[in-house]
Design a protein around this motif. Structure first.
Motif, PDB file in Angstrom:
ATOM      1  N   LEU A  61       0.815  -1.206   0.000  1.00 31.89           N
ATOM      2  CA  LEU A  61       0.000   0.000   0.000  1.00 31.89           C
ATOM      3  C   LEU A  61       0.855   1.265   0.000  1.00 31.89           C
ATOM      4  O   LEU A  61       0.526   2.248  -0.683  1.00 31.89           O
ATOM      5  CB  LEU A  61      -0.943  -0.011   1.213  1.00 31.89           C
ATOM      6  CG  LEU A  61      -1.873   1.194   1.378  1.00 31.89           C
ATOM      7  CD1 LEU A  61      -2.758   1.384   0.149  1.00 31.89           C
ATOM      8  CD2 LEU A  61      -2.713   1.032   2.642  1.00 31.89           C
ATOM      9  N   GLU A  62       1.952   1.261   0.765  1.00 31.15           N
ATOM     10  CA  GLU A  62       2.778   2.469   0.828  1.00 31.15           C
ATOM     11  C   GLU A  62       3.386   2.816  -0.525  1.00 31.15           C
ATOM     12  O   GLU A  62       3.571   3.988  -0.862  1.00 31.15           O
ATOM     13  CB  GLU A  62       3.883   2.319   1.884  1.00 31.15           C
ATOM     14  CG  GLU A  62       4.862   1.175   1.652  1.00 31.15           C
ATOM     15  CD  GLU A  62       4.412  -0.131   2.308  1.00 31.15           C
ATOM     16  OE1 GLU A  62       5.281  -1.002   2.502  1.00 31.15           O
ATOM     17  OE2 GLU A  62       3.210  -0.269   2.636  1.00 31.15           O
ATOM     18  N   GLN A  63       3.692   1.785  -1.343  1.00 35.95           N
ATOM     19  CA  GLN A  63       4.228   2.044  -2.671  1.00 35.95           C
ATOM     20  C   GLN A  63       3.155   2.581  -3.612  1.00 35.95           C
ATOM     21  O   GLN A  63       3.418   3.441  -4.449  1.00 35.95           O
ATOM     22  CB  GLN A  63       4.855   0.772  -3.250  1.00 35.95           C
ATOM     23  CG  GLN A  63       6.132   0.349  -2.550  1.00 35.95           C
ATOM     24  CD  GLN A  63       6.827  -0.806  -3.249  1.00 35.95           C
ATOM     25  OE1 GLN A  63       6.798  -0.918  -4.473  1.00 35.95           O
ATOM     26  NE2 GLN A  63       7.455  -1.679  -2.473  1.00 35.95           N
ATOM     27  N   LYS A  64       1.941   2.066  -3.465  1.00 37.26           N
ATOM     28  CA  LYS A  64       0.833   2.587  -4.271  1.00 37.26           C
ATOM     29  C   LYS A  64       0.639   4.073  -3.996  1.00 37.26           C
ATOM     30  O   LYS A  64       0.512   4.888  -4.924  1.00 37.26           O
ATOM     31  CB  LYS A  64      -0.459   1.844  -3.945  1.00 37.26           C
ATOM     32  CG  LYS A  64      -0.484   0.376  -4.293  1.00 37.26           C
ATOM     33  CD  LYS A  64      -1.844  -0.216  -3.894  1.00 37.26           C
ATOM     34  CE  LYS A  64      -1.870  -1.715  -3.993  1.00 37.26           C
ATOM     35  NZ  LYS A  64      -3.174  -2.287  -3.610  1.00 37.26           N
ATOM     36  N   ILE A  65       0.589   4.421  -2.721  1.00 38.86           N
ATOM     37  CA  ILE A  65       0.309   5.809  -2.348  1.00 38.86           C
ATOM     38  C   ILE A  65       1.439   6.732  -2.798  1.00 38.86           C
ATOM     39  O   ILE A  65       1.195   7.853  -3.264  1.00 38.86           O
ATOM     40  CB  ILE A  65       0.048   5.913  -0.839  1.00 38.86           C
ATOM     41  CG1 ILE A  65      -1.287   5.230  -0.526  1.00 38.86           C
ATOM     42  CG2 ILE A  65       0.031   7.374  -0.378  1.00 38.86           C
ATOM     43  CD1 ILE A  65      -1.624   5.118   0.928  1.00 38.86           C
ATOM     44  N   ILE A  85       9.659   5.785   4.412  1.00 32.39           N
ATOM     45  CA  ILE A  85       8.352   5.149   4.305  1.00 32.39           C
ATOM     46  C   ILE A  85       7.671   5.116   5.667  1.00 32.39           C
ATOM     47  O   ILE A  85       6.455   5.284   5.787  1.00 32.39           O
ATOM     48  CB  ILE A  85       8.504   3.733   3.718  1.00 32.39           C
ATOM     49  CG1 ILE A  85       8.869   3.825   2.227  1.00 32.39           C
ATOM     50  CG2 ILE A  85       7.217   2.929   3.894  1.00 32.39           C
ATOM     51  CD1 ILE A  85       9.141   2.507   1.569  1.00 32.39           C
ATOM     52  N   GLY A  86       8.474   4.940   6.710  1.00 31.72           N
ATOM     53  CA  GLY A  86       7.925   4.903   8.060  1.00 31.72           C
ATOM     54  C   GLY A  86       7.199   6.174   8.456  1.00 31.72           C
ATOM     55  O   GLY A  86       6.268   6.146   9.270  1.00 31.72           O
ATOM     56  N   ALA A  87       7.606   7.315   7.875  1.00 32.58           N
ATOM     57  CA  ALA A  87       6.938   8.581   8.176  1.00 32.58           C
ATOM     58  C   ALA A  87       5.507   8.578   7.653  1.00 32.58           C
ATOM     59  O   ALA A  87       4.646   9.290   8.179  1.00 32.58           O
ATOM     60  CB  ALA A  87       7.710   9.742   7.568  1.00 32.58           C
ATOM     61  N   MET A  88       5.245   7.749   6.648  1.00 31.57           N
ATOM     62  CA  MET A  88       3.897   7.647   6.094  1.00 31.57           C
ATOM     63  C   MET A  88       3.104   6.527   6.767  1.00 31.57           C
ATOM     64  O   MET A  88       1.914   6.656   7.022  1.00 31.57           O
ATOM     65  CB  MET A  88       3.945   7.410   4.576  1.00 31.57           C
ATOM     66  CG  MET A  88       2.576   7.350   3.912  1.00 31.57           C
ATOM     67  SD  MET A  88       2.668   7.375   2.120  1.00 31.57           S
ATOM     68  CE  MET A  88       3.393   5.770   1.766  1.00 31.57           C
ATOM     69  N   THR A  89       3.773   5.435   7.076  1.00 34.69           N
ATOM     70  CA  THR A  89       3.069   4.267   7.610  1.00 34.69           C
ATOM     71  C   THR A  89       2.990   4.247   9.128  1.00 34.69           C
ATOM     72  O   THR A  89       2.257   3.441   9.712  1.00 34.69           O
ATOM     73  CB  THR A  89       3.759   2.981   7.137  1.00 34.69           C
ATOM     74  OG1 THR A  89       5.110   2.959   7.633  1.00 34.69           O
ATOM     75  CG2 THR A  89       3.789   2.887   5.612  1.00 34.69           C
ATOM     76  N   GLY A  90       3.773   5.127   9.789  1.00 34.17           N
ATOM     77  CA  GLY A  90       3.792   5.121  11.247  1.00 34.17           C
ATOM     78  C   GLY A  90       4.588   3.967  11.818  1.00 34.17           C
ATOM     79  O   GLY A  90       4.371   3.551  12.958  1.00 34.17           O
ATOM     80  N   THR A  91       5.523   3.441  11.041  1.00 37.29           N
ATOM     81  CA  THR A  91       6.367   2.320  11.469  1.00 37.29           C
ATOM     82  C   THR A  91       7.828   2.768  11.512  1.00 37.29           C
ATOM     83  O   THR A  91       8.137   3.936  11.265  1.00 37.29           O
ATOM     84  CB  THR A  91       6.227   1.136  10.492  1.00 37.29           C
ATOM     85  OG1 THR A  91       6.748   1.540   9.205  1.00 37.29           O
ATOM     86  CG2 THR A  91       4.768   0.727  10.339  1.00 37.29           C
TER      87      THR A  91
END
Length: 400
Positions: A61-65, A85-91
C-alpha cells in the motif's frame, strides 16, 4: 434489334453482378481477416490489463500511495529522499520515500545542460539503487514568461505571441525542437500546453499563456501536443475547466457561467482530449452551474462524470497544487484535499512542498479502513504504471 438490345442488356447485367459478387467476396475475406487481427489485439490488451491489475493489487500500500504524488525537489545538484516510508506508515521502516513524479521549479534548474543531466541522472541512479519505480520528471515549459528551462533551451515564445506570429507548421517545429532538448536533458513530461480560450474573464490571469480564440487554441494546441508526444515528451493540458482573473495561489476562482456557456467554454479541452494527450491538469476553480461550491480538482462530477465518462478520456488526471492558498483558505487543507482528490477520481496529486509523507499518511490510514477507497487508489496507480510503461520508465516484463 429488340432481341439484340435485350441480349446486350442481359450480358451487361450478368457481368456487373458477377464482378459485384467477386468484389463482395473479397471484401468479406478482408473484413474477416481484419476481425481476426482485431480479436487478437483485443485479447492481448485484455491480458495486459489483467497482468497490470494483478501487479498493482500485489504492490504494498505504501508504494501505491507514493505513486500518487508529484512533489518538488531539493536543490539542483544531487538527489536523495528526505523522508522515509515509516513517516507515512507510522512504522520504523527507514527505506526512502520516493514520489511517483517530480516537478522542477526554477531553483531546480542547473546552470548548464551538463549539470542538469547529471542531476537528473542522480535521480535515476538513486531509484535504481533502492529498486524503486522510476518517477516521471516534469517542468513547466510553456513558453514566454513560463519557461523554466529558458537558460538551457532555445528561446520559446509565449502561446499568445506564437499564435500571432507563426503558422501552425512553424509552431510545430519550435515545439519539436524543445522536445528534443528536454529529452536530451532527461525530462519526460512537460506541464503544457495551456488550452484555455482567452476571454475578458481570464486574460489578466493568463497573461499571454492562451493561444487565443477557440480555433487558435485547437490548431496550435494540437501542434504543441503532437510535437512533444511524437518525440517522447508527455503533454499535460491545463487548466480544466478553466480560470478567472482570480489568482488560484491566493483565492478560489469562481466561474459564474450558465451550464450551456460553461460547456461551450471547455470545448477546446473536449476536442483536444480526443487526440489522447498523456495527461490533463485540473484547476481549483469552482463552477456555479456544475457541482456548485466544489473546486474542480476535488469534484467527482468534473473528474469522473465529465472527463472519464462523457469525454471518455483515459489518460492521467492531475490535481493542481493542493498547497495553494485557494484550497487551504477555503476549508481544504492539504490532507483533506488529498482525500477528496482521490475520491473525485484524480490520479496524480500535485504538491509544491518537498515533503508528502504527511498527506500520504492520511491516504494510507484511510485505505487501511476503506476497501472502496483503496480500490480508487488501485485504479489511479494502474493508469500511472501504464503511462510509465509507455514512457519507457517501467519494464512491462515486471508485470508478467
Amino acid at each position: 434489334m429488340k432481341t439484340k438490345s435485350f441480349c446486350i442488356l442481359g450480358l451487361s447485367f450478368f457481368l456487373l453482378t458477377s464482378c459485384t459478387d467477386r468484389q463482395t467476396k473479397k471484401e468479406i475475406r478482408q473484413h474477416a481477416a481484419a476481425a481476426t487481427v482485431q480479436t487478437y489485439i483485443n485479447q492481448i490488451k485484455k491480458e495486459r490489463d489483467a497482468a497490470l491489475a494483478s501487479y498493482v493489487e500485489k504492490l504494498p500500500l505504501e508504494q501505491k500511495i507514493a505513486q500518487l504524488f508529484i512533489e518538488n525537489l531539493e536543490g539542483n545538484t544531487s538527489f536523495r529522499s528526505y523522508e522515509t516510508i515509516g513517516a507515512m506508515t507510522g512504522t520504523k521502516d527507514d527505506r526512502p520515500l520516493i514520489a511517483g513524479g517530480y516537478i522542477f521549479f526554477s531553483y531546480n534548474i542547473a546552470d548548464s545542460r551538463e549539470q542538469m543531466k547529471s542531476y537528473i541522472k542522480s535521480i535515476r541512479d538513486y531509484c535504481d539503487l533502492y529498486d524503486n519505480i522510476q518517477p516521471y520528471l516534469c517542468v513547466d515549459q510553456e513558453g514566454g514568461w513560463v519557461s523554466r528551462l529558458k537558460k538551457l533551451n532555445s528561446s520559446l515564445p509565449s502561446n499568445e505571441s506564437l499564435a500571432q506570429n507563426y503558422d501552425v507548421s512553424a509552431a510545430y517545429q519550435l515545439y519539436q525542437e524543445q522536445a528534443f532538448e528536454m529529452k536530451e536533458l532527461g525530462f519526460d513530461m512537460n506541464l503544457a500546453p495551456v488550452v484555455e480560450v482567452c476571454t475578458d474573464d481570464n486574460k489578466d490571469f493568463l497573461d499571454g499563456r492562451s493561444f487565443g480564440d477557440l480555433s487558435q487554441v485547437i490548431a496550435y494546441g494540437l501542434a504543441c501536443v503532437n510535437a512533444y508526444e511524437n518525440n517522447g515528451i508527455a503533454t499535460v493540458l491545463k487548466h480544466f475547466p478553466g480560470n478567472t482573473n482570480t489568482d488560484p495561489h491566493t483565492g478560489l476562482p469562481e466561474i459564474t457561467l450558465s451550464e450551456a456557456e460553461l460547456k461551450a467554454s471547455v470545448e477546446s479541452f473536449r476536442q483536444l482530449l480526443q487526440y489522447n494527450p498523456s495527461a490533463l491538469l485540473m484547476s481549483h476553480a469552482r463552477t456555479s452551474a456544475i457541482d456548485k461550491g466544489v473546486p474542480a480538482c476535488l469534484s467527482k462530477v468534473w473528474v469522473t462524470d465529465i472527463l472519464r465518462t462523457e469525454y471518455a478520456y483515459e489518460g492521467l488526471i492531475f490535481s493542481d497544487d493542493i498547497f495553494m492558498g485557494a484550497l487551504a483558505d477555503n476549508g481544504y487543507p492539504p490532507e483533506l484535499a488529498a482525500i477528496r482528490a482521490i475520491e473525485a477520481g484524480v490520479d496524480c496529486i500535485m504538491i509544491s512542498e518537498k515533503r508528502f509523507a504527511k498527506a500520504g499518511k492520511v491516504l494510507y490510514n484511510r485505505a487501511k479502513e476503506d476497501a472502496a477507497f483503496e480500490a480508487k487508489i488501485d485504479q489511479a496507480v494502474k493508469r500511472i504504471i501504464k503511462y510509465k510503461i509507455e514512457a519507457g520508465l517501467f519494464d512491462e516484463q515486471k508485470i508478467r
